[in-house]
Design an enzyme around this catalytic site. Structure first.
Site, mmCIF file in Angstrom:
data_model
loop_
_atom_site.group_PDB
_atom_site.id
_atom_site.type_symbol
_atom_site.label_atom_id
_atom_site.label_comp_id
_atom_site.label_asym_id
_atom_site.label_seq_id
_atom_site.Cartn_x
_atom_site.Cartn_y
_atom_site.Cartn_z
ATOM 1 N N SER A 117 0.805 -1.224 0.000
ATOM 2 C CA SER A 117 0.000 0.000 0.000
ATOM 3 C C SER A 117 0.837 1.272 0.000
ATOM 4 C CB SER A 117 -0.941 0.002 1.209
ATOM 5 O OG SER A 117 -0.210 -0.200 2.404
ATOM 6 N N GLU A 118 2.151 1.133 -0.133
ATOM 7 C CA GLU A 118 3.049 2.283 0.024
ATOM 8 C C GLU A 118 2.716 3.425 -0.941
ATOM 9 O OE1 GLU A 118 5.365 -1.172 1.742
ATOM 10 O OE2 GLU A 118 3.960 -0.841 0.090
ATOM 11 N N VAL A 119 2.434 3.091 -2.226
ATOM 12 C CA VAL A 119 2.195 4.181 -3.192
ATOM 13 C C VAL A 119 0.978 5.005 -2.815
ATOM 14 C CG1 VAL A 119 3.366 3.095 -5.136
ATOM 15 C CG2 VAL A 119 0.933 2.616 -4.738
ATOM 16 N N LEU A 153 4.651 6.675 -0.950
ATOM 17 C CA LEU A 153 5.919 6.008 -0.643
ATOM 18 C C LEU A 153 6.159 4.858 -1.613
ATOM 19 C CD1 LEU A 153 5.400 5.837 3.245
ATOM 20 C CD2 LEU A 153 6.632 7.601 1.952
ATOM 21 N N LEU A 190 0.353 6.032 -0.024
ATOM 22 C CA LEU A 190 0.828 6.979 0.981
ATOM 23 C C LEU A 190 1.912 7.892 0.407
ATOM 24 C CD1 LEU A 190 1.190 4.479 3.975
ATOM 25 C CD2 LEU A 190 -0.742 5.998 3.494
#
Length: 262
Positions: A136-138, A142, A140
């Protein structure tokens, strides 16, 4: 090590069970837990009592990745502080990936971000149908940088492009198809599947298993050239001449179990 956040026990057969124990935050890790886990893994690796390391989480979640409070603190870090913080997580992933002992991830529930990295760093992984996975980083702003070498090795570049870019959640069945996990079993059979894997691992020579792990890492994506052929020949010659190698061959010829099998 604080027993409130990380549990570790070794049974009489040399099976070490390491449990992330922060169910109230879905077993997310912060910088303190990262350090504790690194230290515990190194102690288990150095212990002659330990043959196999199992990694799981308490409660319904395997690991939700980075703790929100930790992420909130890092938002205020400068470049140098962020780099030092990220290197700590990188050290954890490398420690788990390179551990000389075989490792098994027991994924009883969701694993997100760095939690998926832990799964990818283990040698074997078995999941329950309730397990879900996500980078899920993208979402956020990230990227899953630190875990990327291990995840891409596990699922391939093409699948990584999709799931790194979309942040989609995917099922245990999809994780199996991609190669992130090796088996998916109903929840009440998770421990039985682990026992079966453990039984197979305990049949192998400890030094041979450590060498086999190193071998996979060293030959992956290397060109089939004379230097590689020479190196692999040297490795098997060294293992054959070792005390463990001699014992294994002798036991086979004498139709008995080798001395490392209880």
């Amino acid at each position: 090590m604080s027993a409130s956040t990380l549990l570790s026990e070794i049974d009489s057969d040399g099976r070490a069970l390491v449990t992330l124990n922060r169910p109230e935050v879905h077993n997310a890790f912060d910088d303190a837990l990262v350090v504790r886990l690194i230290n515990e893994l190194r102690q288990l690796e150095a212990s002659d009592r330990v043959r196999v390391v199992l990694l799981t989480g308490s409660g319904r979640t395997f690991c939700a990745g980075a703790d929100l409070a930790w992420m909130s603190r890092t938002a205020g870090y400068g470049q140098a502080e962020n780099l030092a913080d990220a290197l700590g997580l990188a050290e954890l992933m490398q420690t788990l990936d390179r551990l000389a002992k075989p490792t098994i991830a027991l994924v009883q529930g969701p694993a997100y971000g760095g939690g998926v990295g832990l799964v990818a760093c283990c040698d074997l992984a078995v999941a329950a149908p309730a397990a879900r996975f996500r980078f899920s980083e993208v979402r956020l702003g990230l990227v899953p940088a630190v875990i990327s070498p291990y995840v891409v090795t596990a699922i391939g570049a093409r699948a990584a492009r999709r799931y790194f870019l979309t942040g989609e959640r995917f099922t245990a069945a999809e994780a199996l198809r991609l190669g992130l996990v090796h088996e998916v079993v109903v929840a009440d059979q998770l421990q039985r599947a682990a026992e079966r894997m453990l039984g197979a691992l305990l049949e192998g020579g400890p030094r041979a298993q450590a060498e086999a792990k190193r071998l996979v890492a060293d030959v992956t994506n290397k060109p089939l050239e004379p230097a590689l052929l020479d190196e692999t020949a040297k490795r098997i010659a060294s293992v054959r001449a070792s005390a463990e190698g001699r014992e294994g061959i002798t036991a086979f010829l004498e139709k008995r179990k080798p001395n490392w099998v209880k």
